[in-house]
Design a protein around this motif. Structure first.
Motif, PDB file in Angstrom:
ATOM      1  N   LEU B 295     -44.023 -64.398  86.957  1.00 39.32           N
ATOM      2  CA  LEU B 295     -44.183 -63.052  86.409  1.00 39.32           C
ATOM      3  C   LEU B 295     -42.949 -62.182  86.634  1.00 39.32           C
ATOM      4  O   LEU B 295     -42.688 -61.255  85.859  1.00 39.32           O
ATOM      5  CB  LEU B 295     -45.410 -62.371  87.041  1.00 39.32           C
ATOM      6  CG  LEU B 295     -46.772 -62.956  86.645  1.00 39.32           C
ATOM      7  CD1 LEU B 295     -47.871 -62.411  87.549  1.00 39.32           C
ATOM      8  CD2 LEU B 295     -47.080 -62.635  85.177  1.00 39.32           C
ATOM      9  N   SER B 296     -42.175 -62.458  87.678  1.00 39.10           N
ATOM     10  CA  SER B 296     -41.038 -61.584  88.014  1.00 39.10           C
ATOM     11  C   SER B 296     -39.890 -61.741  87.030  1.00 39.10           C
ATOM     12  O   SER B 296     -39.297 -60.746  86.580  1.00 39.10           O
ATOM     13  CB  SER B 296     -40.533 -61.902  89.433  1.00 39.10           C
ATOM     14  OG  SER B 296     -41.513 -61.623  90.388  1.00 39.10           O
ATOM     15  N   PRO B 298     -39.411 -62.576  83.718  1.00 35.15           N
ATOM     16  CA  PRO B 298     -39.354 -61.856  82.441  1.00 35.15           C
ATOM     17  C   PRO B 298     -39.331 -60.337  82.609  1.00 35.15           C
ATOM     18  O   PRO B 298     -38.845 -59.621  81.745  1.00 35.15           O
ATOM     19  CB  PRO B 298     -40.638 -62.313  81.719  1.00 35.15           C
ATOM     20  CG  PRO B 298     -41.507 -62.903  82.758  1.00 35.15           C
ATOM     21  CD  PRO B 298     -40.617 -63.412  83.825  1.00 35.15           C
ATOM     22  N   ALA B 299     -39.827 -59.837  83.747  1.00 37.75           N
ATOM     23  CA  ALA B 299     -39.851 -58.390  83.976  1.00 37.75           C
ATOM     24  C   ALA B 299     -38.549 -57.897  84.606  1.00 37.75           C
ATOM     25  O   ALA B 299     -38.373 -56.695  84.832  1.00 37.75           O
ATOM     26  CB  ALA B 299     -41.038 -58.028  84.862  1.00 37.75           C
ATOM     27  N   VAL B 301     -37.541 -58.424  87.615  1.00 38.94           N
ATOM     28  CA  VAL B 301     -37.822 -57.976  88.985  1.00 38.94           C
ATOM     29  C   VAL B 301     -37.457 -59.110  89.951  1.00 38.94           C
ATOM     30  O   VAL B 301     -37.623 -60.287  89.624  1.00 38.94           O
ATOM     31  CB  VAL B 301     -39.318 -57.615  89.123  1.00 38.94           C
ATOM     32  CG1 VAL B 301     -39.710 -57.385  90.559  1.00 38.94           C
ATOM     33  CG2 VAL B 301     -39.627 -56.393  88.269  1.00 38.94           C
ATOM     34  N   VAL B 327     -45.516 -56.297  90.021  1.00 41.55           N
ATOM     35  CA  VAL B 327     -44.394 -56.588  89.129  1.00 41.55           C
ATOM     36  C   VAL B 327     -44.212 -55.436  88.143  1.00 41.55           C
ATOM     37  O   VAL B 327     -43.088 -54.975  87.897  1.00 41.55           O
ATOM     38  CB  VAL B 327     -44.611 -57.926  88.391  1.00 41.55           C
ATOM     39  CG1 VAL B 327     -43.613 -58.083  87.241  1.00 41.55           C
ATOM     40  CG2 VAL B 327     -44.489 -59.099  89.359  1.00 41.55           C
ATOM     41  N   ALA B 328     -45.311 -54.942  87.593  1.00 40.98           N
ATOM     42  CA  ALA B 328     -45.223 -53.844  86.619  1.00 40.98           C
ATOM     43  C   ALA B 328     -44.621 -52.600  87.268  1.00 40.98           C
ATOM     44  O   ALA B 328     -43.729 -51.961  86.708  1.00 40.98           O
ATOM     45  CB  ALA B 328     -46.612 -53.544  86.046  1.00 40.98           C
ATOM     46  N   SER B 331     -40.884 -53.094  88.038  1.00 40.35           N
ATOM     47  CA  SER B 331     -40.024 -53.151  86.849  1.00 40.35           C
ATOM     48  C   SER B 331     -39.891 -51.771  86.212  1.00 40.35           C
ATOM     49  O   SER B 331     -38.936 -51.493  85.501  1.00 40.35           O
ATOM     50  CB  SER B 331     -40.564 -54.168  85.845  1.00 40.35           C
ATOM     51  OG  SER B 331     -41.537 -53.575  85.017  1.00 40.35           O
ATOM     52  N   ALA B 332     -40.834 -50.873  86.493  1.00 41.22           N
ATOM     53  CA  ALA B 332     -40.771 -49.523  85.926  1.00 41.22           C
ATOM     54  C   ALA B 332     -39.846 -48.612  86.717  1.00 41.22           C
ATOM     55  O   ALA B 332     -39.441 -47.551  86.245  1.00 41.22           O
ATOM     56  CB  ALA B 332     -42.176 -48.916  85.885  1.00 41.22           C
TER      57      ALA B 332
END
Lengths: 337, 337
Positions: B295-296, B298-299, B301, B327-328, B331-332
């Motif tokens: 998950l990290s 593509p974001a 992170v 992760v969200a 990444s924000a």
């Protein structure tokens, strides 16, 4: 927070795991990564040190001069270290290393043979280089003997002195006793500890050394080294930090350097295989492994028995002939049962 | 010499490293080798225990019944152990395991959720089976909390109780404090320690546990297990012996069993890779690794940041949704520098 200085022999002791075949690109890239992490000293060379490349212990892919100039050029903040075993290397090798910009020069001798380092430590003192003396196979000497020899090395000009657990034999209480004795004997001179992982204790032993007052601790990326390998550097550093010691090293950059080392320096990271455990328990240099296994099989002897017998006879590197004797004696014994 | 009882979950916890794909031939051959070495308890099963084989955590190559009957048949001297997580397994699974001849049955619960084990410990007590209760992710609880929950488990009928360092987070002083508190709380009830090697401390932690009074110590051949692996059994045993604890295990046969395990159970022995070190430092279950990395990237992170943030939020197994949130959020955040 107390400080420790990390000394990284990945590009020297690790060479043993790849028969001294690290190329210049690998040396450069790891040195740059180690430098980026802020590792204080990056050691480079043939596994057996300056001048050791030979048919007997293995010819390095890259000569001493090229190794040193490659790493020197790669380092911005880190200091460059080299290692030398008297007999393999000479005073001329030391002077060449200094000319190449080596900052820290280590002379390695058997635990109770400090006198062999006297001349070279004198050369280094006269040259104004930072000279270390490390006592190898240090489990073969008592804390008192090690303390005496460490003090002697300081008298010869060593600016740091310490011990290598060359056979990976120590448990933490063994390290505590030895480092404590040495620290007591040498006062403010920095004390070194260099571990091996044959008994899964390299990190724990290193923390015990720091707790007992060692100031310079060695570790290699992923433990890169022969057999069970050295103290795993990127584990050692955060564990030391959690244990109350400041290293000044950036954790993420250190992990990146270790990842690079795994990809570019080694076929696989070290594994603590059964024969490494036996050599650690027996207190025998793990470099004997290949010969022990090779000679035992045709004689119908258990190589583990050979290791334990070599341990009882206190075999040290250079005494490979003893393996032949031990195998012959064990194979002549009547089988039991 | 004090005694310790070695409990070997190679054929259960090791399954995590091969997605529960050990076949009957491998189970049989390792069980025979462990039996020949005199290992007191050989645990077998799906990595998550009885009844856990499923699409969600992975379907085992061999069903519970066949695993248990295979290992039961292979063991002469060793006792057979099984593991169960309430929720994954049921009372019916426990009864089936007893019918298959399981001698030692462990119920695993989160460190502070002992009440979840009450019913199953009662079932085992009524059935006359030897019941253990292990508190997982034990670094998330204080020594006092662990002592309280251990005493509660004994009240429910556990005949041995202890802790798992599921995230591989402990250093020896952490283990000493926790085992000491538990031993004080449960008196003569045997205390268990189960280590993981994320910080290179599994063997040292296990010795610390034994020194603090733990009687049952877990280890897996070559450390077989997910990520950095478990305590390496064939290192643990001789190190315990050198540290003053009798295990009753034959060293050479143990090394043979470990060699067999390396050849027949695992693609490669565990390596302490960077992400395992980070999960150990962060105190997060290493089973999160795959999802965190996946998950990290593509974001944009750093997965290491995700692990440390999960650690701050005290994420535990079953809370994989938290990874998505972390992760969200990371990444924000505006990039620094």
């Amino acid at each position: 927070m107390k400080k420790v200085v990390i000394h990284d022999p990945t590009l020297r002791d690790g060479q043993h795991a790849v028969r001294h075949q690290l190329g210049t690109a690998a040396l450069r890239r790891y040195a740059q990564a180690a430098d980026a992490a802020g590792i204080p000293v990056v050691e480079v060379g043939h596994g057996n040190g300056l001048g050791a490349s030979s048919l007997q212990v293995g010819q390095a892919a890259v000569g001493d001069d090229e190794m040193l100039s490659t790493v020197r050029e790669a380092l911005r903040r880190s200091r460059m270290g080299v290692f030398m075993l008297p007999g393999w290397g000479t005073s001329a090798d030391l002077r060449r290393a200094i000319a190449h910009g080596a900052d820290v020069i280590r002379i390695g001798v058997h635990a109770t043979e400090t006198s062999l380092a006297e001349r070279h430590l004198g050369v280094l003192r006269d040259a104004g280089a930072e000279a270390h003396c490390v006592l190898m196979m240090s489990h073969m000497a008592s804390p008192e003997e090690l303390a005496e020899h460490a003090a002697r090395a300081v008298g010869y000009g060593a600016q740091a002195v310490g011990i290598m657990d060359s056979a990976g034999h120590f448990l933490p209480p063994d390290v505590t006793a030895r480092i404590t004795a040495i620290v007591t004997a040498v006062g403010t001179t920095p004390v070194i500890f260099h571990g091996h992982n044959n008994l899964g204790m390299a990190v724990a032993n290193s923390v015990a050394a720091a707790d007992a007052g060692a100031l310079i601790i060695d570790g290699c990326a992923r433990g890169f080294g022969a057999g069970a390998g050295n103290t795993q550097l990127e584990v050692l550093v955060p564990v030391l930090e959690r244990s109350g010691f400041a290293t000044g090293i950036d954790l993420y950059a250190l992990l990146d350097a270790a990842d690079l080392a795994e990809r570019e320096l080694m076929p696989t990271p070290p594994v603590t295989a059964s024969m490494s455990i036996v050599s650690g328990l027996a207190g025998v240099f793990s470099g004997f492994k290949h010969r022990v296994v090779e000679l035992s099989a045709p004689a119908g002897v258990d190589p583990r028995d050979v290791f334990f017998e070599l341990g009882r006879r206190q075999a040290i590197a250079g005494q490979e002939d003893l393996i032949v004797d031990v195998v012959a004696e064990l194979s002549a014994r009547p089988a039991i049962g």
